[in-house]
Design a protein around this motif. Structure first.
Motif, mmCIF file in Angstrom:
data_model
loop_
_atom_site.group_PDB
_atom_site.id
_atom_site.type_symbol
_atom_site.label_atom_id
_atom_site.label_comp_id
_atom_site.label_asym_id
_atom_site.label_seq_id
_atom_site.Cartn_x
_atom_site.Cartn_y
_atom_site.Cartn_z
ATOM 1 N N PHE A 138 0.868 -1.175 0.000
ATOM 2 C CA PHE A 138 0.000 0.000 0.000
ATOM 3 C C PHE A 138 0.905 1.226 0.000
ATOM 4 O O PHE A 138 1.803 1.336 0.845
ATOM 5 N N LEU A 139 0.669 2.147 -0.927
ATOM 6 C CA LEU A 139 1.463 3.364 -1.047
ATOM 7 C C LEU A 139 0.587 4.541 -0.635
ATOM 8 O O LEU A 139 -0.325 4.944 -1.366
ATOM 9 N N LEU A 140 0.858 5.070 0.544
ATOM 10 C CA LEU A 140 0.060 6.148 1.116
ATOM 11 C C LEU A 140 0.820 7.460 0.987
ATOM 12 O O LEU A 140 1.935 7.588 1.501
ATOM 13 N N GLN A 141 0.215 8.423 0.319
ATOM 14 C CA GLN A 141 0.874 9.715 0.174
ATOM 15 C C GLN A 141 0.718 10.492 1.469
ATOM 16 O O GLN A 141 -0.393 10.667 1.984
ATOM 17 N N ALA A 142 1.849 10.940 2.016
ATOM 18 C CA ALA A 142 1.841 11.590 3.322
ATOM 19 C C ALA A 142 2.031 13.098 3.243
ATOM 20 O O ALA A 142 1.510 13.842 4.069
ATOM 21 N N TYR A 143 2.796 13.544 2.240
ATOM 22 C CA TYR A 143 3.089 14.973 2.119
ATOM 23 C C TYR A 143 3.430 15.250 0.660
ATOM 24 O O TYR A 143 4.090 14.442 0.001
ATOM 25 N N GLY A 144 3.008 16.409 0.153
ATOM 26 C CA GLY A 144 3.317 16.761 -1.224
ATOM 27 C C GLY A 144 2.588 15.865 -2.213
ATOM 28 O O GLY A 144 1.581 15.220 -1.896
ATOM 29 N N GLN A 145 3.130 15.792 -3.417
ATOM 30 C CA GLN A 145 2.520 14.999 -4.483
ATOM 31 C C GLN A 145 3.531 14.039 -5.082
ATOM 32 O O GLN A 145 4.733 14.318 -5.123
ATOM 33 N N ARG A 146 3.028 12.900 -5.551
ATOM 34 C CA ARG A 146 3.854 11.954 -6.284
ATOM 35 C C ARG A 146 3.060 11.444 -7.478
ATOM 36 O O ARG A 146 1.882 11.103 -7.360
ATOM 37 N N ASP A 147 3.715 11.420 -8.615
ATOM 38 C CA ASP A 147 3.103 10.951 -9.862
ATOM 39 C C ASP A 147 3.453 9.476 -10.056
ATOM 40 O O ASP A 147 4.625 9.136 -10.247
ATOM 41 N N TRP A 148 2.433 8.614 -9.983
ATOM 42 C CA TRP A 148 2.646 7.177 -10.127
ATOM 43 C C TRP A 148 2.218 6.705 -11.509
ATOM 44 O O TRP A 148 1.104 6.959 -11.948
ATOM 45 N N ARG A 149 3.114 6.009 -12.159
ATOM 46 C CA ARG A 149 2.791 5.304 -13.406
ATOM 47 C C ARG A 149 2.839 3.819 -13.101
ATOM 48 O O ARG A 149 3.814 3.327 -12.514
ATOM 49 N N ILE A 150 1.797 3.088 -13.474
ATOM 50 C CA ILE A 150 1.738 1.664 -13.179
ATOM 51 C C ILE A 150 1.335 0.885 -14.421
ATOM 52 O O ILE A 150 0.755 1.441 -15.361
ATOM 53 N N GLY A 151 1.655 -0.405 -14.431
ATOM 54 C CA GLY A 151 1.304 -1.250 -15.570
ATOM 55 C C GLY A 151 1.512 -2.718 -15.270
ATOM 56 O O GLY A 151 2.342 -3.089 -14.434
ATOM 57 N N ARG A 152 0.741 -3.566 -15.936
ATOM 58 C CA ARG A 152 0.902 -5.020 -15.840
ATOM 59 C C ARG A 152 2.028 -5.416 -16.780
ATOM 60 O O ARG A 152 1.823 -5.730 -17.944
ATOM 61 N N GLN A 153 3.232 -5.387 -16.264
ATOM 62 C CA GLN A 153 4.429 -5.590 -17.063
ATOM 63 C C GLN A 153 4.624 -7.062 -17.408
ATOM 64 O O GLN A 153 4.654 -7.910 -16.524
#
Length: 393
Positions: A138-153
């Motif tokens: 689980f990736l929980l954003q705590a502060y600021g912003q993060r751009d996540w790119r995901i894919g079924r590689q």
């Protein structure tokens, strides 16, 4: 925790629905999983942790287009205004009560699978590159912003010669920018790449996924220790108390062995005796429970129990009529059938309803708890060892 009660953490889904539809199946983006979220530590606090010898930390950056990594502890870190670096601090739940409490929110998944809470801080453009994990996260954003790119590689080949497991040909299929309180769940082997937008902090709740090789080796180690214990010889943590099993004290005998012309040849009878001996071992449920219970509750290498028992409470003498007994954040406790495990050991009492409640709820209300004499003595010992603490309030 009721599996059928909806949780804001899961976007209003019940834990039962999440486990049935998403766990180890497909990613899930949850907007405002924790509204108005405040991280357990500040960025400065994470940096201070990374300076400690007993904290696992890594610094990752790119230099001239090449990935670089350095292991902590860190006397100095890059300047806050310098872009493109990431600091990862592992096992923050071992060092901070608020982080441990946050991880407890994910206990709709068995404790045997829950591993640790990692916190990463990054400056603008920072990340660890496109990669995949062999475990759920689980990736929980705590502060600021993060751009996540995901894919079924499909192509999981890695870039050779770099200190990180970077995918050679990352093919993203989705893109999500996470704000504080947003959370992304990823099953194993879903490729992902998170890039900081300005300064940011991300909290990762990871899970144990042992390989068959690890499980098989552990079972063999537990069986070997049981053999030694039943033979009355020193053994390891899986041995005490010994489980029922075969008596292997008898020695090899070969009264029918003829004289040989080739003395270096290994006798068939000795090979058969070795196979017969190992064939007597029981790889059964009791042994598997012993191995897993001890192994999964073994404290982390960096766990240091430093609790000080309260001077006005002596559980061995008198049971308090108020307050609570609470498991230390570093304590791991599991049970199955007639075996109770805590911090890598088999507890000297069975998992009664009271002990199961302590393991499940990680606390006991002293006013309603009614331990027997053996349980009270054991709880007193755990309090002295710092595995347990007493809260008067």
């Amino acid at each position: 925790m009721n599996p059928d009660t909806p949780l804001q953490l899961l976007g209003g889904r019940t834990p039962a629905d999440f486990m049935r539809r998403y766990w180890q199946r497909k990613p899930l983006l949850i907007r405002q999983a924790i509204p108005a979220f405040r991280p357990p530590l500040t960025i400065a606090g994470i940096k201070r942790l990374a300076r400690n010898d007993d904290v696992e930390a890594r610094l990752i950056w790119r230099e001239n287009g090449a990935w670089q990594m350095e292991q902590g502890p860190f006397a100095r870190l890059p300047k806050a205004g310098e872009p493109g670096w990431t600091l990862l601090v592992q096992g923050v739940d071992l060092h901070d009560d608020a982080a441990a409490a946050l991880m407890q929110q994910f206990r709709f998944i068995p404790d045997a699978r829950l591993d640790d809470l990692m916190i990463s801080i990054a400056t603008d453009g920072g990340g660890v590159g496109p990669h995949f994990d062999s475990y759920d996260v689980f990736l929980l954003q705590a502060y600021g912003q993060r751009d996540w790119r995901i894919g079924r590689q499909r192509d999981l080949s890695l870039v050779p010669g770099v200190p990180l497991k970077i995918l050679r040909d990352f093919q993203p299929e989705e893109n999500h920018v996470l704000e504080p309180g947003d959370m992304l769940y990823l099953p194993p082997q879903v490729a992902h790449d998170g890039i900081a937008i300005g300064d940011c902090m991300t909290i990762s709740i990871g899970f144990r996924s042992p390989s068959q090789a690890v499980l098989a080796r552990g079972m063999l180690e537990a069986a070997a220790e049981q053999v030694m214990a039943r033979a009355g010889q020193p053994a390891g943590p899986y041995a005490e108390p010994p489980l029922p099993g075969p008596d292997l004290k008898s020695v090899y005998r070969d009264p029918g062995q003829p004289a040989v012309a080739q003395p270096a040849a290994l006798p068939d009878t000795l090979v058969d005796a070795a196979l017969a001996a190992v064939g007597k071992l029981r790889f059964d449920e009791a042994l598997a429970t012993r191995f897993l219970g001890c192994w999964l509750t073994e404290p982390a290498a960096s766990a240091v129990f430093d609790g000080v028992p309260p001077e006005d409470v002596d559980l061995a003498v008198e049971w308090p009529t108020e307050g609570r007994l609470v498991l230390d954040r570093r304590t791991r406790m599991l049970y199955r059938q007639r075996q109770l495990f805590i911090n890598g050991e088999v507890a000297p009492v069975p998992p009664s309803a009271l002990m199961r409640r302590l393991a499940d709820e990680r606390a006991l209300d002293c006013a309603t708890a009614r331990p027997n004499e053996s349980e009270q003595d054991m709880l007193a010992e755990w309090l002295d060892d710092g595995w347990l603490r007493y809260d008067a309030a």
